[in-house]
Scaffold this motif. Structure first.
Motif, PDB file in Angstrom:
ATOM      1  N   GLU A 257      -1.241  -6.220  -5.278  1.00  0.00           N
ATOM      2  CA  GLU A 257      -0.530  -5.077  -5.833  1.00  0.00           C
ATOM      3  C   GLU A 257      -1.450  -3.875  -5.764  1.00  0.00           C
ATOM      4  O   GLU A 257      -2.680  -4.025  -5.665  1.00  0.00           O
ATOM      5  N   ARG A 258      -0.889  -2.691  -5.804  1.00  0.00           N
ATOM      6  CA  ARG A 258      -1.719  -1.489  -5.827  1.00  0.00           C
ATOM      7  C   ARG A 258      -2.490  -1.418  -7.142  1.00  0.00           C
ATOM      8  O   ARG A 258      -1.946  -1.706  -8.210  1.00  0.00           O
ATOM      9  N   LYS A 259      -3.743  -1.005  -7.059  1.00  0.00           N
ATOM     10  CA  LYS A 259      -4.552  -0.895  -8.271  1.00  0.00           C
ATOM     11  C   LYS A 259      -4.050   0.214  -9.188  1.00  0.00           C
ATOM     12  O   LYS A 259      -4.232   0.144 -10.404  1.00  0.00           O
ATOM     13  N   ASP A 260      -3.402   1.231  -8.605  1.00  0.00           N
ATOM     14  CA  ASP A 260      -2.991   2.371  -9.412  1.00  0.00           C
ATOM     15  C   ASP A 260      -1.495   2.391  -9.734  1.00  0.00           C
ATOM     16  O   ASP A 260      -0.966   3.389 -10.185  1.00  0.00           O
ATOM     17  N   ARG A 261      -0.809   1.280  -9.490  1.00  0.00           N
ATOM     18  CA  ARG A 261       0.637   1.283  -9.675  1.00  0.00           C
ATOM     19  C   ARG A 261       1.011   1.147 -11.155  1.00  0.00           C
ATOM     20  O   ARG A 261       0.289   0.519 -11.937  1.00  0.00           O
TER      21      ARG A 261
ATOM     22  N   ASP B 222      -7.772  -0.294  -2.302  1.00  0.00           N
ATOM     23  CA  ASP B 222      -6.635   0.156  -3.104  1.00  0.00           C
ATOM     24  C   ASP B 222      -5.717  -0.970  -3.542  1.00  0.00           C
ATOM     25  O   ASP B 222      -4.705  -0.729  -4.187  1.00  0.00           O
ATOM     26  N   LEU B 223      -6.059  -2.217  -3.185  1.00  0.00           N
ATOM     27  CA  LEU B 223      -5.215  -3.356  -3.537  1.00  0.00           C
ATOM     28  C   LEU B 223      -5.977  -4.347  -4.420  1.00  0.00           C
ATOM     29  O   LEU B 223      -7.154  -4.631  -4.177  1.00  0.00           O
TER      30      LEU B 223
ATOM     31  N   ARG C  67       0.829  -1.211   0.000  1.00  0.00           N
ATOM     32  CA  ARG C  67       0.000   0.000   0.000  1.00  0.00           C
ATOM     33  C   ARG C  67       0.866   1.264   0.000  1.00  0.00           C
ATOM     34  O   ARG C  67       0.548   2.251  -0.665  1.00  0.00           O
ATOM     35  N   SER C  68       1.969   1.235   0.749  1.00  0.00           N
ATOM     36  CA  SER C  68       2.840   2.409   0.855  1.00  0.00           C
ATOM     37  C   SER C  68       3.933   2.425  -0.208  1.00  0.00           C
ATOM     38  O   SER C  68       4.826   3.262  -0.160  1.00  0.00           O
ATOM     39  N   ARG C  69       3.870   1.473  -1.136  1.00  0.00           N
ATOM     40  CA  ARG C  69       4.809   1.373  -2.260  1.00  0.00           C
ATOM     41  C   ARG C  69       6.231   1.004  -1.837  1.00  0.00           C
ATOM     42  O   ARG C  69       7.172   1.201  -2.591  1.00  0.00           O
TER      43      ARG C  69
END
Length: 300
Positions: A273-277, A157-158, A140-142
């Motif tokens: 994984e993050r959805k927006d990565r 968000d994941l 979440r925090s990359r």
């Protein structure tokens, strides 16, 4: 703001963020501590906010620092992706950061990792182990590109991709297992539960099962590794709740025995994984290879 910012300031910020210490960040980067202090001060000046609060031992990020970290990690990710793209000649290259459970890393992934690194020598994997909450937070925090967890965190968000199903087993030495099956679960309350600690979901599940069975005064003994738990359990020093895949060999050889549970505890391992990565070619290669590996050789 951008004209005042340098890439080395951002690298220093990430080192301080992860180490929670100026001195440890300096050691990691090969700087003297005063250089780290200057980099953070210049970054704070450029952004117009304070990023870290100095404590008696180490530092803590401010609210602004927490917000900044998400963007700095995106910068780092894009920089790694650009570097890999320009230097790879079409072959996937770069660093992929993965957080996962120690039990899964030891029991399931060695063969996959060996084949993957042999097939993609220009991809470097940074593996770190942790508990499920830590893994989800790192993604979440990359701080990690991917995480492998025992169930869907159901976070907005994941994104969760199921890899394999498993079951949490209660195991003990054959003698202890026979005694518990004979006298019931209440007798299991006399034995310590050998686990990774209170933050581990396996221990949480153990407490729920034993409490529901009427066991009183549940005692836990914490160990740092899966191997220690398996060995001490086989020696008759307690019971353990572990995924079936981690004790498959011990059950087949008779070193451990499984005690039937009234309500089986199902596990569903998956990749998060993050959805927006932004996904780099190296990251996509790792992800697709891992999913294909589990699809071809499911471990149930």
């Amino acid at each position: 703001m951008l004209e005042k910012m340098e890439g080395r300031y951002l690298k220093t910020f990430l080192a301080v963020w992860e180490q929670r210490s100026f001195s440890k960040a300096a050691e990691q980067l090969g700087y003297v501590q005063s250089t780290v202090t200057v980099h953070i001060s210049l970054m704070e000046e450029a952004l117009g906010v304070k990023l870290f609060t100095r404590l008696s031992r180490g530092v803590e990020p401010t609210e602004a620092g927490i917000k900044a970290a998400a963007y700095v990690y995106q910068w780092e990710q894009l920089g790694r992706a650009l570097e890999a793209e320009l230097s790879s000649d079409g072959e996937p290259a770069g660093i992929v950061r993965v957080r996962l459970l120690e039990s899964l890393c030891v029991s399931v992934l060695p063969e996959f990792l060996q084949q993957f690194l042999k097939g993609y020598p220009r991809i470097k994997l940074r593996l770190e182990t942790g508990f499920m909450q830590d893994i989800a937070e790192a993604v979440r925090s990359r701080q990690a590109d991917y995480g492998i967890v025992p169930r869907d965190p159901e976070s907005d968000d994941l994104h969760f991709t199921r890899l394999m199903e498993d079951e949490l087993l209660c195991v003990a030495s054959p003698e202890l297992a026979a005694r518990i099956e004979r006298f019931g679960w209440k007798s299991a309350g006399e034995e310590p539960v050998l686990s990774f600690g209170s933050r581990c979901m396996y221990q949480t599940a153990a407490g729920q099962v034993l409490s529901a069975a009427g066991a009183d005064h549940i005692r836990y003994t914490e160990f740092a590794s899966l191997d220690l738990i398996r060995q001490t359990t086989a020696a008759g020093l307690g019971i353990a709740f572990l995924p079936a895949v981690t004790v498959k060999k011990e059950l087949l050889t008779g070193r451990l025995a499984s005690i039937p549970l009234d309500c089986p505890v199902k596990l569903a391992y998956g990749l998060i994984e993050r959805k927006d990565r932004y996904s780099s070619p190296a990251g996509e290669t790792f992800k697709n290879s891992l999913i294909s590996s589990f699809a071809t050789f499911p471990i149930q």
